[in-house]
Write a protein that holds these residues in place. Structure first.
Motif, PDB file in Angstrom:
ATOM      1  N   UNK A   1       0.819  -1.213   0.000  1.00 17.43           N
ATOM      2  CA  UNK A   1       0.000   0.000   0.000  1.00 17.43           C
ATOM      3  C   UNK A   1       0.854   1.265   0.000  1.00 17.43           C
ATOM      4  N   UNK A   2       2.134   1.140   0.304  1.00 19.92           N
ATOM      5  CA  UNK A   2       3.057   2.286   0.306  1.00 19.92           C
ATOM      6  C   UNK A   2       3.795   2.306  -1.030  1.00 19.92           C
ATOM      7  N   UNK A   3       3.618   3.374  -1.803  1.00 17.71           N
ATOM      8  CA  UNK A   3       4.126   3.420  -3.180  1.00 17.71           C
ATOM      9  C   UNK A   3       5.361   4.292  -3.373  1.00 17.71           C
ATOM     10  N   UNK A   4       5.773   5.077  -2.377  1.00 19.06           N
ATOM     11  CA  UNK A   4       6.878   6.015  -2.532  1.00 19.06           C
ATOM     12  C   UNK A   4       7.983   5.713  -1.527  1.00 19.06           C
ATOM     13  N   UNK A   5       9.224   6.002  -1.945  1.00 19.36           N
ATOM     14  CA  UNK A   5      10.352   5.781  -1.049  1.00 19.36           C
ATOM     15  C   UNK A   5      11.458   6.789  -1.344  1.00 19.36           C
ATOM     16  N   UNK A   6      12.016   7.383  -0.292  1.00 18.88           N
ATOM     17  CA  UNK A   6      13.199   8.235  -0.389  1.00 18.88           C
ATOM     18  C   UNK A   6      14.347   7.529   0.315  1.00 18.88           C
ATOM     19  N   UNK A   7      15.570   7.640  -0.264  1.00 18.76           N
ATOM     20  CA  UNK A   7      16.752   7.015   0.320  1.00 18.76           C
ATOM     21  C   UNK A   7      17.951   7.960   0.252  1.00 18.76           C
ATOM     22  N   UNK A   8      18.883   7.750   1.186  1.00 20.13           N
ATOM     23  CA  UNK A   8      20.163   8.455   1.216  1.00 20.13           C
ATOM     24  C   UNK A   8      21.249   7.390   1.219  1.00 20.13           C
ATOM     25  N   UNK A   9      22.285   7.594   0.390  1.00 14.85           N
ATOM     26  CA  UNK A   9      23.387   6.641   0.299  1.00 14.85           C
ATOM     27  C   UNK A   9      24.432   6.964   1.365  1.00 14.85           C
ATOM     28  N   UNK A  10      24.522   6.112   2.376  1.00 13.98           N
ATOM     29  CA  UNK A  10      25.467   6.325   3.475  1.00 13.98           C
ATOM     30  C   UNK A  10      26.898   6.011   3.056  1.00 13.98           C
ATOM     31  N   UNK A  11      27.096   4.987   2.231  1.00 11.35           N
ATOM     32  CA  UNK A  11      28.427   4.581   1.799  1.00 11.35           C
ATOM     33  C   UNK A  11      29.106   5.685   0.986  1.00 11.35           C
ATOM     34  N   UNK A  12      28.390   6.279   0.042  1.00  6.13           N
ATOM     35  CA  UNK A  12      28.959   7.355  -0.775  1.00  6.13           C
ATOM     36  C   UNK A  12      29.285   8.580   0.056  1.00  6.13           C
ATOM     37  N   UNK A  13      28.450   8.879   1.036  1.00  6.47           N
ATOM     38  CA  UNK A  13      28.690  10.049   1.879  1.00  6.47           C
ATOM     39  C   UNK A  13      29.955   9.882   2.707  1.00  6.47           C
ATOM     40  N   UNK A  14      30.168   8.694   3.242  1.00  2.73           N
ATOM     41  CA  UNK A  14      31.315   8.469   4.117  1.00  2.73           C
ATOM     42  C   UNK A  14      32.606   8.276   3.324  1.00  2.73           C
ATOM     43  N   UNK A  15      32.579   7.430   2.310  1.00  6.31           N
ATOM     44  CA  UNK A  15      33.806   7.080   1.599  1.00  6.31           C
ATOM     45  C   UNK A  15      34.167   8.092   0.516  1.00  6.31           C
ATOM     46  N   UNK A  16      33.195   8.497  -0.290  1.00 11.11           N
ATOM     47  CA  UNK A  16      33.497   9.349  -1.445  1.00 11.11           C
ATOM     48  C   UNK A  16      33.156  10.819  -1.216  1.00 11.11           C
ATOM     49  N   UNK A  17      32.647  11.182  -0.049  1.00 13.63           N
ATOM     50  CA  UNK A  17      32.129  12.529   0.241  1.00 13.63           C
ATOM     51  C   UNK A  17      31.230  13.015  -0.891  1.00 13.63           C
ATOM     52  N   UNK A  18      30.307  12.134  -1.253  1.00 13.91           N
ATOM     53  CA  UNK A  18      29.365  12.415  -2.339  1.00 13.91           C
ATOM     54  C   UNK A  18      27.956  12.402  -1.768  1.00 13.91           C
ATOM     55  N   UNK A  19      27.180  13.445  -2.073  1.00 13.37           N
ATOM     56  CA  UNK A  19      25.776  13.474  -1.665  1.00 13.37           C
ATOM     57  C   UNK A  19      24.973  12.693  -2.695  1.00 13.37           C
ATOM     58  N   UNK A  20      24.250  11.684  -2.239  1.00  9.64           N
ATOM     59  CA  UNK A  20      23.489  10.822  -3.139  1.00  9.64           C
ATOM     60  C   UNK A  20      22.117  10.550  -2.533  1.00  9.64           C
ATOM     61  N   UNK A  21      21.060  10.994  -3.228  1.00  9.75           N
ATOM     62  CA  UNK A  21      19.693  10.755  -2.771  1.00  9.75           C
ATOM     63  C   UNK A  21      18.915  10.068  -3.885  1.00  9.75           C
ATOM     64  N   UNK A  22      17.905   9.298  -3.491  1.00  4.63           N
ATOM     65  CA  UNK A  22      17.102   8.541  -4.455  1.00  4.63           C
ATOM     66  C   UNK A  22      15.623   8.665  -4.121  1.00  4.63           C
ATOM     67  N   UNK A  23      14.811   8.606  -5.163  1.00  6.40           N
ATOM     68  CA  UNK A  23      13.362   8.509  -5.024  1.00  6.40           C
ATOM     69  C   UNK A  23      12.919   7.322  -5.862  1.00  6.40           C
TER      70      UNK A  23
END
Length: 189
Positions: free
Chosen positions: A25-47
């Motif tokens: 019943x839940x159709x939407x999801x937001x995510x943040x990539x923890x691995x990229x933030x810590x290792x590559x200092x890259x901001x990465x978000x997903x929908x």
């Protein structure tokens, strides 16, 4: 004893079915990539948007300004440094469970960054010399990924993904290989 075992199995199947119905019943999801933030200092978000029981589509956006990559670029250890990436994707769930499953995805990548090359400059009046020329690049690529996703409390998502692809149009300036590697933490609603 048989009746107790049958009752335990029935309760576990019922709770799994109820959990799958709540997630469906839940159709939407937001995510943040923890691995990229810590290792590559890259901001990465997903929908991600879920369609039916097995398919979903989404977009991942990355922005990077890593000191290590910039230093390597400035010191001549790299000839390009990625700065941004937009990845639309299509996923297919490979497992029957909706709370823990493997998936396969195909993705596109619109990416860009800085490029540096050594060029020869010369004319008839002076001897030739070499200099470094910096410019920007953009490219489009395609690739595929495999991953595993699990949910806790019917809303908290933990996802691991590994994927690779290739840039297609500007390969003389852009990286040959693009990657999607991450450990994502998200919320499904």
């Amino acid at each position: 004893m048989k009746k107790l075992f049958s009752l335990i199995l029935l309760i576990s199947f019922a709770s799994q079915a109820q959990e799958n119905m709540l997630l469906s019943s839940k159709k939407n999801e937001f995510r943040v990539d923890l691995l990229s933030a810590v290792i590559y200092t890259k901001a990465s978000i997903s929908y991600e948007l879920f369609w039916g029981k097995d398919f979903s589509t989404g977009i991942n956006v990355n922005f990077s300004n890593s000191n290590k990559l910039n230093e390597d670029f400035d010191n001549g250890y790299r000839n390009n440094v990625p700065k941004f990436e937009f990845n639309p994707y299509l996923r297919y769930a490979l497992s029957k469970s909706k709370s823990r499953y493997y998936f396969a995805e195909i993705f596109g990548s619109y990416n860009g960054g800085d490029y540096k090359e050594i060029v020869r400059i010369g004319d008839m009046a002076m001897p030739d010399y070499y200099t470094t020329k910096k410019s920007k690049y953009t490219d489009f690529g395609l690739g595929g990924s495999l991953g595993y996703k699990m949910y806790f409390k019917n809303s908290i998502a933990l996802e691991f993904i590994v994927g690779f692809g290739s840039n297609l149009s500007n390969r003389d300036k852009s990286p040959d290989v693009i990657s999607r590697v991450g450990l994502n933490l998200g919320y499904r609603f």
